[in-house]
Design a protein around this motif. Sequence first.
Motif, PDB file in Angstrom:
ATOM      1  N   ARG A 125       5.235   4.931  -5.094  1.00 43.35           N
ATOM      2  CA  ARG A 125       4.731   3.647  -5.601  1.00 43.35           C
ATOM      3  C   ARG A 125       4.984   3.597  -7.097  1.00 43.35           C
ATOM      4  O   ARG A 125       4.358   4.334  -7.863  1.00 43.35           O
ATOM      5  CB  ARG A 125       3.251   3.503  -5.304  1.00 43.35           C
TER       6      ARG A 125
ATOM      7  N   GLU B 157      -4.846   4.887   5.423  1.00 40.51           N
ATOM      8  CA  GLU B 157      -5.279   3.846   4.483  1.00 40.51           C
ATOM      9  C   GLU B 157      -4.389   2.616   4.605  1.00 40.51           C
ATOM     10  O   GLU B 157      -4.870   1.481   4.486  1.00 40.51           O
ATOM     11  CB  GLU B 157      -5.251   4.386   3.054  1.00 40.51           C
ATOM     12  N   ILE B 158      -3.106   2.852   4.806  1.00 42.80           N
ATOM     13  CA  ILE B 158      -2.188   1.719   4.983  1.00 42.80           C
ATOM     14  C   ILE B 158      -2.564   0.944   6.240  1.00 42.80           C
ATOM     15  O   ILE B 158      -2.628  -0.296   6.239  1.00 42.80           O
ATOM     16  CB  ILE B 158      -0.729   2.212   5.063  1.00 42.80           C
TER      17      ILE B 158
ATOM     18  N   GLN C 188       0.825  -1.212   0.000  1.00 36.49           N
ATOM     19  CA  GLN C 188       0.000   0.000   0.000  1.00 36.49           C
ATOM     20  C   GLN C 188       0.864   1.269   0.000  1.00 36.49           C
ATOM     21  O   GLN C 188       0.361   2.350   0.287  1.00 36.49           O
ATOM     22  CB  GLN C 188      -0.905   0.008   1.245  1.00 36.49           C
ATOM     23  N   ARG C 189       2.124   1.157  -0.329  1.00 32.45           N
ATOM     24  CA  ARG C 189       3.048   2.298  -0.258  1.00 32.45           C
ATOM     25  C   ARG C 189       2.577   3.450  -1.157  1.00 32.45           C
ATOM     26  O   ARG C 189       1.981   3.228  -2.212  1.00 32.45           O
ATOM     27  CB  ARG C 189       4.461   1.877  -0.647  1.00 32.45           C
ATOM     28  N   GLY C 190       2.857   4.639  -0.701  1.00 35.49           N
ATOM     29  CA  GLY C 190       2.466   5.825  -1.429  1.00 35.49           C
ATOM     30  C   GLY C 190       1.108   6.368  -1.033  1.00 35.49           C
ATOM     31  O   GLY C 190       0.760   7.493  -1.394  1.00 35.49           O
ATOM     32  N   ARG C 191       0.328   5.596  -0.281  1.00 39.69           N
ATOM     33  CA  ARG C 191      -0.984   6.029   0.157  1.00 39.69           C
ATOM     34  C   ARG C 191      -0.893   6.675   1.541  1.00 39.69           C
ATOM     35  O   ARG C 191       0.106   6.520   2.237  1.00 39.69           O
ATOM     36  CB  ARG C 191      -1.947   4.837   0.198  1.00 39.69           C
ATOM     37  N   PRO C 192      -1.949   7.376   1.975  1.00 43.63           N
ATOM     38  CA  PRO C 192      -1.933   7.959   3.321  1.00 43.63           C
ATOM     39  C   PRO C 192      -1.770   6.882   4.391  1.00 43.63           C
ATOM     40  O   PRO C 192      -2.194   5.726   4.200  1.00 43.63           O
ATOM     41  CB  PRO C 192      -3.295   8.647   3.430  1.00 43.63           C
ATOM     42  N   GLN C 193      -1.168   7.245   5.517  1.00 37.33           N
ATOM     43  CA  GLN C 193      -0.890   6.282   6.571  1.00 37.33           C
ATOM     44  C   GLN C 193      -2.169   5.639   7.107  1.00 37.33           C
ATOM     45  O   GLN C 193      -2.175   4.461   7.461  1.00 37.33           O
ATOM     46  CB  GLN C 193      -0.130   6.961   7.717  1.00 37.33           C
TER      47      GLN C 193
ATOM     48  N   GLU D  42       4.212   5.590   3.616  1.00 36.51           N
ATOM     49  CA  GLU D  42       3.442   6.765   3.231  1.00 36.51           C
ATOM     50  C   GLU D  42       4.311   7.754   2.466  1.00 36.51           C
ATOM     51  O   GLU D  42       3.846   8.413   1.521  1.00 36.51           O
ATOM     52  CB  GLU D  42       2.862   7.438   4.477  1.00 36.51           C
TER      53      GLU D  42
END
Length: 234
Positions: free
Chosen positions: A222, A109-110, A102-107, A218
């Motif tokens: 990605r 969401e991760i 899930q890298r690159g998404r808000p923490q 975060e």
Amino acid sequence: MIETVTLFLAEAGPSWSEQISLFFKEAGVFMFLLALTSVAALTAILFKFLSLTQNRVIPEDLAEKVERFEETVANGGAEPVLAEFERGQSALARLCSIAVGQRGRPQSEIAEAVQATARQEIVNLQAGMTVIDVVVAVAPLLGLLGTASGLVVIFSGFEADANRLTIALGIGRALKTTIVGLAIAVPSIIAHGYFQRRIDTLAVRLEVLLTKLAHVCERTARPDNGSPVLSPKG
């Protein structure tokens, strides 16, 4: 010589195996139920000792890699760590694999993506605890039930000329199941407390490590081509 040995054995009394067999026969069917309960408790305790080993949940070397993951990404050497995550040989590795996916998404969401798998991992850590819970509750009750049934038989046979010594011996035999039930329950309670404390400690440790990893993911780009390579954003 043979007569001397025979006389000695007769004076020595029954062997250990005979004493154990007599012990079970005197206590009746409830002693066999207690024996099954003790086997279940021993099996569950052994299973928990094996399933809660450090390497199965949070290997120390992998925990150190997660701690230094941000530095590893900055140096461009994340590929071996990612490969270890993907192998999923421990609870920490499996959860880390979800997080880096899930890298690159808000923490937030991760963290949400990791939560479902984390709950499943906690359920796996709790496996076997129910058996110990049941043993803790059932073993003393079986012991008391065996004692009560034994006392009923003893007192129902009371007569005016009843032998007090015989009655006392009968009560002593009836109490054996209570002793065995408590002897099973007490170690099970100790084991349950130890395992529950260890599970709680491991769960907190997993949460701390995954929070750090989510923070790094975060701020990590990605790749559009699906490459597993990680690189800092910007």
